[in-house]
Write a protein that holds these residues in place. Structure first.
Motif, PDB file in Angstrom:
ATOM      1  N   TYR A  79     -23.948 -54.801 -10.320  1.00 30.24           N
ATOM      2  CA  TYR A  79     -23.819 -53.362 -10.544  1.00 30.24           C
ATOM      3  C   TYR A  79     -25.066 -52.849 -11.257  1.00 30.24           C
ATOM      4  N   ARG A  80     -25.720 -51.847 -10.644  1.00 23.07           N
ATOM      5  CA  ARG A  80     -26.973 -51.307 -11.191  1.00 23.07           C
ATOM      6  C   ARG A  80     -26.847 -49.801 -11.409  1.00 23.07           C
ATOM      7  N   PRO A  81     -26.752 -49.340 -12.653  1.00 23.90           N
ATOM      8  CA  PRO A  81     -26.725 -47.897 -12.924  1.00 23.90           C
ATOM      9  C   PRO A  81     -28.075 -47.252 -12.612  1.00 23.90           C
ATOM     10  N   VAL A  82     -28.036 -46.097 -11.958  1.00 22.22           N
ATOM     11  CA  VAL A  82     -29.233 -45.315 -11.648  1.00 22.22           C
ATOM     12  C   VAL A  82     -28.940 -43.852 -11.946  1.00 22.22           C
ATOM     13  N   LEU A  83     -30.001 -43.060 -12.095  1.00 25.92           N
ATOM     14  CA  LEU A  83     -29.848 -41.632 -12.360  1.00 25.92           C
ATOM     15  C   LEU A  83     -29.827 -40.894 -11.032  1.00 25.92           C
ATOM     16  N   LEU A  84     -28.643 -40.470 -10.608  1.00 22.06           N
ATOM     17  CA  LEU A  84     -28.492 -39.803  -9.318  1.00 22.06           C
ATOM     18  C   LEU A  84     -29.367 -38.563  -9.226  1.00 22.06           C
ATOM     19  N   GLY A  85     -29.439 -37.777 -10.293  1.00 22.89           N
ATOM     20  CA  GLY A  85     -30.221 -36.549 -10.261  1.00 22.89           C
ATOM     21  C   GLY A  85     -31.673 -36.799  -9.897  1.00 22.89           C
ATOM     22  N   ALA A  86     -32.243 -37.895 -10.380  1.00 19.72           N
ATOM     23  CA  ALA A  86     -33.639 -38.215 -10.067  1.00 19.72           C
ATOM     24  C   ALA A  86     -33.803 -38.583  -8.602  1.00 19.72           C
ATOM     25  N   LEU A  87     -32.837 -39.305  -8.046  1.00 20.14           N
ATOM     26  CA  LEU A  87     -32.895 -39.660  -6.626  1.00 20.14           C
ATOM     27  C   LEU A  87     -32.785 -38.418  -5.754  1.00 20.14           C
ATOM     28  N   LEU A  88     -31.894 -37.502  -6.121  1.00 21.55           N
ATOM     29  CA  LEU A  88     -31.733 -36.269  -5.352  1.00 21.55           C
ATOM     30  C   LEU A  88     -33.000 -35.417  -5.427  1.00 21.55           C
ATOM     31  N   LYS A  89     -33.560 -35.317  -6.615  1.00 26.25           N
ATOM     32  CA  LYS A  89     -34.752 -34.495  -6.808  1.00 26.25           C
ATOM     33  C   LYS A  89     -35.911 -35.000  -5.973  1.00 26.25           C
ATOM     34  N   GLN A  90     -36.024 -36.302  -5.854  1.00 29.57           N
ATOM     35  CA  GLN A  90     -37.125 -36.889  -5.096  1.00 29.57           C
ATOM     36  C   GLN A  90     -37.127 -36.413  -3.640  1.00 29.57           C
ATOM     37  N   HIS A  91     -35.936 -36.131  -3.115  1.00 27.01           N
ATOM     38  CA  HIS A  91     -35.813 -35.718  -1.718  1.00 27.01           C
ATOM     39  C   HIS A  91     -35.504 -34.223  -1.568  1.00 27.01           C
ATOM     40  N   GLY A  92     -35.613 -33.477  -2.671  1.00 25.85           N
ATOM     41  CA  GLY A  92     -35.330 -32.057  -2.607  1.00 25.85           C
ATOM     42  C   GLY A  92     -33.886 -31.744  -2.259  1.00 25.85           C
TER      43      GLY A  92
END
Length: 213
Positions: free
Chosen positions: A35-48
């Motif tokens: 299980y790897r926590p990531v920041l969803l907002g940063a992933l979304l921002k990267q793709h607009g």
């Protein structure tokens, strides 16, 4: 045995649903999960991508849909009092329990239940204090200022993006990314050795772009 990396952010209701359903969907198979926590907002921002909450009708539909799924599957999902919210405190709390960026299923489940059961405010100060106390036995030493947890979150998110992860939940196995709660049956088919993945996996994504770049 296959190894699955499960990318998640506690702000995602679909991550909670997938977390709960994964053992049942993959029952009988030999696998391990990281299980790897990531920041969803940063992933979304990267793709607009504004995400479901950034489009009012989609926000309404998403909340109805996940609540229905929780009801129909018996998974006990209740929307928190406010959503979306800033998940950073919980992501960092999770990674305070890690040395390498991965967390165990107990930590992941504790944080997901904090958000998705009971309909409470996920960021309520008293609840966060109780959450910290529950996770205290899992804490790793030598990170009193939280610097390691912050660095792990950045590293996890950057690495996930580099692997092609664009949202959560996402599951990576053998370099293949399966995205979303509804990809669990597809993941099961891959682990079962479905022949479709021998050719059609790549062929399906090779369609020419029909719009100007």
């Amino acid at each position: 045995m296959k190894h699955i990396t499960f990318y998640l952010d506690f702000v995602s209701p679909y991550a909670w649903l997938a977390f709960e359903r994964l053992p049942e969907v993959l029952e009988g198979l030999s696998y391990s999960v990281e299980y790897r926590p990531v920041l969803l907002g940063a992933l979304l921002k990267q793709h607009g991508n504004p995400g479901p909450a950034g489009i009012a009708p989609k926000r309404d539909w998403t909340y109805r849909h996940v609540t229905w799924l929780g009801h129909s599957l018996g998974l006990g999902l209740q929307m928190p009092a406010r959503h979306p919210f800033n998940p950073l405190p919980m992501l960092r709390q999770a990674l305070a329990c890690s040395r390498d960026g991965s967390i165990n299923r107990f930590v992941a489940g504790t944080l997901l239940r904090h958000v998705w059961q009971g309909g409470h405010d996920a960021l309520d100060a008293q609840r966060l204090t109780a959450l910290a106390a529950e996770l205290e036995p899992q804490l790793q030493p030598d990170d009193a200022d939280g610097a390691r947890a912050k660095a792990l979150l950045r590293s996890n998110t950057d690495a996930a993006a580099a692997r092609g992860v664009f949202g959560v939940p996402a599951f990576e196995v053998d370099g293949k990314i399966f995205w979303g709660f509804d990809s669990l049956t597809m993941l099961r088919a891959y682990l079962d050795g479905d022949s479709w993945f021998g050719h059609d996996w790549d062929a399906a994504a090779s369609v020419a772009q029909g719009l100007p770049g």
